[in-house]
Design an enzyme around this catalytic site. Structure first.
Site, short mmCIF file in Angstrom:
data_model
loop_
_atom_site.label_atom_id
_atom_site.label_comp_id
_atom_site.label_asym_id
_atom_site.label_seq_id
_atom_site.Cartn_x
_atom_site.Cartn_y
_atom_site.Cartn_z
N THR A 63 0.85 -1.19 0.00
CA THR A 63 0.00 0.00 0.00
C THR A 63 0.88 1.24 0.00
OG1 THR A 63 -1.88 -1.05 1.11
CG2 THR A 63 -1.71 1.34 1.29
N PHE A 121 1.37 5.13 0.80
CA PHE A 121 0.89 6.17 1.70
C PHE A 121 1.54 7.49 1.32
CE2 PHE A 121 0.17 2.33 4.08
CZ PHE A 121 -0.96 2.57 4.85
#
Length: 376
Positions: free
Chosen positions: A274, A276
């Site tokens: 992921t 960020f």
């Protein structure tokens, strides 16, 4: 004719075209000189469409192809004029005044709870930061707006489940700056309150992205998925509530809240990551920044998006993401979010951004920043 003979003919035509093309650009230079005195805009949509329509009609069977060629000529002429006129003065001033270093600390707002993947991202970007956790993504932006946080940490994209659309909508709404980015390796666990047996488990809670990332495991084991605000917040809830419920979370979150891990590494893809971003109110542009983010809308004209994207190709810039999001108060109108590789301290790149700043509706420069790859 043989292929070589045709290529020779093409070379001869190109030799004839080049002086005409450079002469046309010379005219663009002269137009810029006039506009510098009169203050007229570089972009004149009516004039451009008149030329394109005329040339397309005159070209007969090759009308569409000729229209594309002339559109590229006018894109190049406008780019030259913007450069000569120093377009985008306000944007250039903003970039020049940006801080050139990301602090190691500060007040850092994260969505979720201790042990969340956003917690890992925050510690990586701000190892000395004072972390404050919020319930919702919107709370992070509000903390920045109100000045109670210096930076906000937010997930924007997962390698298997795609974009976090709510965060992109908030970025486009608030138009804060992206100061840094990092990628976190996602290793999901199935965790339960102590004493819960595997056979008792029917329902699993987690963030919708995490549930999507573990859909194959959930389906295989006949488990019902229930969305929750955050992976770590779900772990905290399970620890407090107890009973025969499960959560999908990180090992760190499970250990933080005293849960028992039943299975590890349960995500569909074992290379799951992921991305960020760290968001702030004022721009931070380190000298070695390598990614630029922009957002803008487009005029309602045929080929407007293609025309904008071609400008990046002309400058040799690599687009890494483009995301369209509907405008809440408009029918079928969109903002576009765009990432590309580059550094605004390079003259050609800054000239392009400044030109787009002048031409495109709702244009915002969202930042030029470093992106850290996933930790091993």
């Amino acid at each position: 004719m043989t292929l070589e003979e045709i290529r020779t003919k093409i070379n001869e035509i190109d030799d004839q075209l080049l002086p005409l093309l450079t002469a046309r650009l010379d005219c663009g230079r002269e137009v810029a000189a006039v506009k510098q005195k009169t203050g007229g805009p570089v972009l004149n949509p009516g004039r451009e469409h008149e030329i394109l329509d005329r040339m397309e009609n005159r070209a007969g069977a090759y009308g569409r192809e000729v229209r594309v060629i002339y559109a590229a000529c006018m894109e190049a002429s406008r780019s030259l004029q913007h450069r000569l006129l120093g377009s985008g003065e306000e944007l250039r001033t903003l970039i020049q005044s940006a801080k050139d270093r990301l602090p190691s600390g500060g007040r850092i707002a994260c969505q979720g709870a201790e042990g969340a993947y956003s917690h890992q991202a925050a510690l990586r970007l701000f190892p000395e930061g004072e972390l404050r956790f919020s319930h919702a993504f919107g709370d992070v932006f509000e903390a920045l707006r109100q000045g109670t946080a210096d930076f906000g940490i937010l997930p924007v994209e997962n390698s298997s489940a795609g974009s976090v659309t709510e965060v992109y909508d908030l970025i486009l709404k608030y138009r804060f700056f992206i100061a840094a980015a990092t990628t976190v390796k996602i290793d999901h666990c199935l965790a339960v309150p102590k004493g819960t047996r595997r056979g008792e488990l029917k329902t699993v809670y987690s963030h919708p992205q995490a549930l999507a990332q573990c859909s194959e495991y959930l389906n295989k084991n006949g488990l019902s998925a229930e969305p929750f605000s955050n992976t770590a917040a779900a772990a905290k809830m399970a620890a407090q509530q107890g009973g025969s419920i499960g959560v999908i979370c990180s090992q760190q979150a499970a250990e933080t809240y005293g849960l028992t891990i039943l299975d590890r590494d349960i995500q569909n893809s074992h290379s799951n990551c992921t991305r960020f971003v760290a968001v702030c109110r004022d721009p931070v542009i380190p000298p070695d920044a390598q990614k630029i983010s922009l957002c803008f809308s487009l005029p309602h004209t045929t080929g407007s998006l293609s025309g904008v994207l071609s400008r990046f190709a002309i400058h040799g810039l690599n687009l890494t993401k483009i995301e369209s999001r509907p405008l809440a108060d408009k029918n079928f109108e969109y903002d576009f979010y765009l990432d590309f590789s580059g550094n605004v301290h390079e003259a050609d790149t800054l000239d392009l951004i400044a030109a787009l700043y002048e031409e495109l509706p709702r244009f915002s420069f969202l930042g030029n920043y470093r992106e850290l790859e996933a930790a091993p």
